[in-house]
Design a protein around this motif. Sequence first.
Motif, short mmCIF file in Angstrom:
data_model
loop_
_atom_site.label_atom_id
_atom_site.label_comp_id
_atom_site.label_asym_id
_atom_site.label_seq_id
_atom_site.Cartn_x
_atom_site.Cartn_y
_atom_site.Cartn_z
N VAL A 125 22.47 41.35 31.42
CA VAL A 125 23.89 41.70 31.41
C VAL A 125 24.49 41.46 32.79
O VAL A 125 23.90 41.83 33.81
CB VAL A 125 24.08 43.19 31.05
CG1 VAL A 125 25.55 43.57 31.03
CG2 VAL A 125 23.41 43.53 29.73
N ILE A 126 25.68 40.85 32.82
CA ILE A 126 26.52 40.82 34.01
C ILE A 126 27.82 41.52 33.65
O ILE A 126 28.22 41.52 32.49
CB ILE A 126 26.80 39.39 34.53
CG1 ILE A 126 27.53 38.54 33.48
CG2 ILE A 126 25.55 38.71 35.01
CD1 ILE A 126 27.96 37.17 33.97
N VAL A 127 28.43 42.16 34.63
CA VAL A 127 29.70 42.86 34.39
C VAL A 127 30.61 42.60 35.58
O VAL A 127 30.19 42.77 36.73
CB VAL A 127 29.49 44.38 34.23
CG1 VAL A 127 30.83 45.07 33.91
CG2 VAL A 127 28.47 44.71 33.16
N TYR A 128 31.83 42.17 35.29
CA TYR A 128 32.81 42.00 36.36
C TYR A 128 34.17 42.46 35.86
O TYR A 128 34.40 42.60 34.65
CB TYR A 128 32.83 40.57 36.89
CG TYR A 128 33.11 39.49 35.88
CD1 TYR A 128 34.40 39.02 35.66
CD2 TYR A 128 32.08 38.91 35.14
CE1 TYR A 128 34.65 38.02 34.74
CE2 TYR A 128 32.32 37.91 34.22
CZ TYR A 128 33.62 37.47 34.03
OH TYR A 128 33.86 36.48 33.11
N ASP A 129 35.07 42.73 36.81
CA ASP A 129 36.40 43.23 36.44
C ASP A 129 37.42 42.09 36.37
O ASP A 129 37.06 40.92 36.53
CB ASP A 129 36.85 44.34 37.38
CG ASP A 129 37.14 43.88 38.80
OD1 ASP A 129 37.14 42.66 39.07
OD2 ASP A 129 37.38 44.76 39.65
N GLU A 130 38.69 42.45 36.15
CA GLU A 130 39.74 41.45 35.98
C GLU A 130 39.99 40.63 37.24
O GLU A 130 40.62 39.58 37.19
CB GLU A 130 41.05 42.10 35.49
CG GLU A 130 41.60 43.16 36.39
CD GLU A 130 41.12 44.58 36.12
OE1 GLU A 130 41.62 45.50 36.77
OE2 GLU A 130 40.25 44.77 35.25
N ASN A 131 39.50 41.10 38.39
CA ASN A 131 39.63 40.36 39.65
C ASN A 131 38.34 39.63 40.02
O ASN A 131 38.17 39.25 41.18
CB ASN A 131 40.04 41.30 40.78
CG ASN A 131 41.38 41.95 40.51
OD1 ASN A 131 42.31 41.30 40.05
ND2 ASN A 131 41.48 43.24 40.76
N ASP A 132 37.43 39.49 39.08
CA ASP A 132 36.12 38.85 39.26
C ASP A 132 35.22 39.57 40.26
O ASP A 132 34.33 38.97 40.86
CB ASP A 132 36.27 37.38 39.67
CG ASP A 132 36.90 36.54 38.57
OD1 ASP A 132 36.80 36.93 37.38
OD2 ASP A 132 37.51 35.50 38.89
#
Length: 184
Positions: A125-132
Amino acid sequence: MKYKLTCILIFSILIYSCKSSNINEKDNYYVGSCSSYRIGTERQITWSYVHIKEADVKLNQVRYCTHNPSVVSQLLYEELGHWDGLYVDKEKKSVIIFWKDQKIEGIDKKFTYGLTSYHDVLSSVIVYDENDNDMLAQNSEYREILLDNFKKRINSYDTDNKSEYHLVARHELAPIYKQLYNFK
């Protein structure tokens, strides 16, 4: 004798330089046998990086060692429906599927989940937000929340459930893998 010593020295340097390093400074190493459906120990959690070349971004990837390597893909498919997009890394012969704009209860932020899929050995799993921003980075305030959230979801997943994920993956992802590996 000098030749043998030189060969041994070169071989030792090569072996040492090829050793993978643990990016998160924990004593978590790959467990050869993923025999449990549940995450019981921290030794079942390892780390690596994913480099998405087109975006020139390198993200932390948590890898869960379970008996069912597609468990996270299955449970997200059941919770969120069909994925929103995919990334094909032809060089590494890998596919990452994405669910965008996802919320976690108690966090006022949207995340994108990226999961390696179908033929991979571990649930990654990778997780990032709306700003990468990498949400699994060591300095992320959400890292422990996300790790705990995925661990709980994996451990509460009904392993007897017959997910449609495998049917969809067979029809949509398998042809991509066939092309990557030049299967006829």
